[in-house]
Design an enzyme around this catalytic site. Structure first.
Site, mmCIF file in Angstrom:
data_model
loop_
_atom_site.group_PDB
_atom_site.id
_atom_site.type_symbol
_atom_site.label_atom_id
_atom_site.label_comp_id
_atom_site.label_asym_id
_atom_site.label_seq_id
_atom_site.Cartn_x
_atom_site.Cartn_y
_atom_site.Cartn_z
ATOM 1 N N CYS A 1 -12.831 3.692 -1.352
ATOM 2 C CA CYS A 1 -12.152 2.821 -0.394
ATOM 3 C C CYS A 1 -12.271 1.391 -0.905
ATOM 4 O O CYS A 1 -13.379 0.879 -1.046
ATOM 5 C CB CYS A 1 -12.817 2.979 0.970
ATOM 6 S SG CYS A 1 -12.173 1.849 2.207
ATOM 7 N N CYS B 1 -6.732 -7.768 14.047
ATOM 8 C CA CYS B 1 -6.797 -6.591 14.927
ATOM 9 C C CYS B 1 -8.100 -6.649 15.720
ATOM 10 O O CYS B 1 -9.163 -6.927 15.159
ATOM 11 C CB CYS B 1 -6.725 -5.308 14.108
ATOM 12 S SG CYS B 1 -5.251 -5.221 13.082
ATOM 13 N N CYS C 1 -9.123 -11.202 6.280
ATOM 14 C CA CYS C 1 -7.807 -10.686 6.647
ATOM 15 C C CYS C 1 -7.177 -11.604 7.684
ATOM 16 O O CYS C 1 -7.863 -12.186 8.516
ATOM 17 C CB CYS C 1 -7.934 -9.274 7.212
ATOM 18 S SG CYS C 1 -6.322 -8.552 7.613
ATOM 19 N N CYS D 1 -11.488 -4.641 14.711
ATOM 20 C CA CYS D 1 -11.861 -4.639 13.292
ATOM 21 C C CYS D 1 -12.816 -5.781 12.977
ATOM 22 O O CYS D 1 -12.555 -6.930 13.331
ATOM 23 C CB CYS D 1 -10.592 -4.757 12.450
ATOM 24 S SG CYS D 1 -10.920 -4.999 10.702
ATOM 25 N N CYS E 1 -14.860 2.534 8.273
ATOM 26 C CA CYS E 1 -13.744 1.593 8.412
ATOM 27 C C CYS E 1 -13.984 0.581 9.519
ATOM 28 O O CYS E 1 -14.532 0.889 10.555
ATOM 29 C CB CYS E 1 -12.459 2.349 8.696
ATOM 30 S SG CYS E 1 -11.829 3.095 7.218
ATOM 31 N N GLU F 1 -16.342 -5.624 -0.271
ATOM 32 C CA GLU F 1 -17.038 -4.363 -0.374
ATOM 33 C C GLU F 1 -16.096 -3.253 -0.792
ATOM 34 O O GLU F 1 -14.927 -3.260 -0.442
ATOM 35 C CB GLU F 1 -17.690 -4.015 0.963
ATOM 36 C CG GLU F 1 -18.968 -4.777 1.176
ATOM 37 C CD GLU F 1 -18.905 -5.665 2.413
ATOM 38 O OE1 GLU F 1 -19.748 -6.565 2.514
ATOM 39 O OE2 GLU F 1 -18.028 -5.483 3.236
HETATM 40 S S1 SF4 Z 1 -7.588 -3.447 10.668
HETATM 41 FE FE1 SF4 Z 1 -8.757 -5.260 10.003
HETATM 42 S S2 SF4 Z 1 -8.436 -5.397 7.786
HETATM 43 FE FE2 SF4 Z 1 -6.828 -4.031 8.628
HETATM 44 S S3 SF4 Z 1 -5.085 -5.405 9.069
HETATM 45 FE FE3 SF4 Z 1 -6.273 -5.275 10.972
HETATM 46 S S4 SF4 Z 1 -7.681 -7.039 10.871
HETATM 47 FE FE4 SF4 Z 1 -6.886 -6.709 8.796
#
Ligand code: SF4
Length: 348
Positions: free
Chosen positions: A106, A117, A113, A120, A336, A93
């Protein structure tokens, strides 16, 4: 099956190498470069300043294709989320967020990923693959066309799916196309690379001839809490990260930014504000406190306003510039950490 190589995403040198056997004069590759990246015209038939025979040869030998718009949504505040189809079944996206004078785009750098985190949504996908150079700049071209933004008149943030510095070589090549005056022609100060905090990549960015702005997702200056929320922090400790941030900012007018997504009852306790101010001062950064967008899939809630205000006061008293980023585009899931929704749907 179309087995012509796709030259969208090729830099100046690669284009010169590919065009030279057809016409060795260097300005021909430059003309192609401008059509691709400055004018976003991908059909050789329309490249009217090239001879017809050369256009035909280019079309026979190569494809010039950027990722396609495959769906999208617009939030009430005007934010547009584009779903971008990639070869195969993958999608990412890209989001256009309107402001008073110009749009902010963005964009994503990876499918999924690897960094996990806790707060996220993208982390839930795991890592699928790196985006190619053309897939990165193609998101910009697509959003530029959708929003009608003039050449060079927008901002870019690498804050979509993925960790840009984990795809460093391609992101570096994409930055070269984005800042090239005959390419996307964007001043480097209009581009922000946001990272989870990979010191080697930060130093790599600092060494670029035209470095972008840097934002580091810090979340907290408390090592134990950061280890819990961001597993990468166990590998790259706050001290090592801080050294890299300080070196990035040295001699630059624009300070790096530390991003702190404010999570109720997690990192918004008043005792965590003074260490944050000390860390920001030590590394020469400003701090952006970010409102968290609640989602049913994640066990976090936005920090109360008074906690955010408290942090801002402590930062100001410590001589640190602090700002708050209010969430945009929530009703299109374009804020985000929400950029995995469509991909997750597509997988399911
Ligand atoms: S915030 Fe999400 S996209 Fe960014 S590094 Fe951490 S897990 Fe990956």
């Amino acid at each position: 099956m179309d087995d012509r190589p796709n030259l969208y995403g090729a830099g100046r040198e690669e284009l010169a190498r590919q065009v030279a056997p057809l016409d060795p004069r260097p300005f021909r590759a430059r003309q192609v470069f401008r059509w691709l990246y400055q004018r976003d015209e991908l059909a050789p038939a329309a490249w009217t300043d090239l001879p017809l025979a050369l256009r035909e040869q280019l079309a026979t030998r190569f494809r010039f294709e950027r990722p396609a718009w495959s769906g999208g949504a617009q939030a009430r505040d005007g934010t547009i989320k584009a779903e971008v189809a990639l070869p195969g079944a993958d999608r990412v996206e890209a989001v256009a967020i309107p402001a008073d004078d110009r749009q902010t785009f963005c964009i994503s750098s990876q499918v999924g990923c690897a960094f996990g985190c806790r707060f996220c949504m993208t982390a839930r996908l795991g890592f699928r693959r790196n985006l190619e150079i053309g897939e990165i700049v193609g998101q910009v071209a697509l959003l530029r066309a959708v929003t009608g933004s003039p050449v060079g008149e927008y901002n870019i943030v690498f804050m979509g799916m993925g960790e840009p510095l984990h795809n460093f070589e391609r992101v570096r090549a994409a930055l070269a196309l984005l800042t090239d005056e005959e390419g996307f022609a964007l001043p480097p100060r209009r581009i922000t690379v946001s990272t989870v905090g990979l010191p080697g990549g930060i130093l790599g960015l600092a060494d670029l001839p035209r470095p972008p702005r840097l934002a580091v997702s810090l979340v907290t200056a408390d090592q134990a809490l950061r280890d819990e929320l961001m597993p990468v922090s166990r590998r790259y400790r706050l001290d090592e990260l801080g050294d890299a941030i300080r070196r990035f900012g040295a001699g630059r007018r624009e300070r790096p930014t530390l991003e702190v997504v404010m999570l109720a009852g997690v990192n918004d306790h008043p005792r965590l504000a003074p260490p944050l101010a000390r860390y920001a001062r030590r590394v020469g950064a400003k701090v952006n406190l970010i409102e968290f967008n609640p989602t049913p899939e994640l066990p976090y809630a936005p920090a109360p306003e008074e906690r955010i205000e408290h942090f801002l006061r402590v930062l100001a008293n410590g001589g640190v510039v602090g700002t708050v980023r209010r969430s945009r585009g929530q009703d299109a899931y374009a804020a985000c950490g929400q950029l995995a929704f469509l991909a997750a749907d597509a997988k399911g």
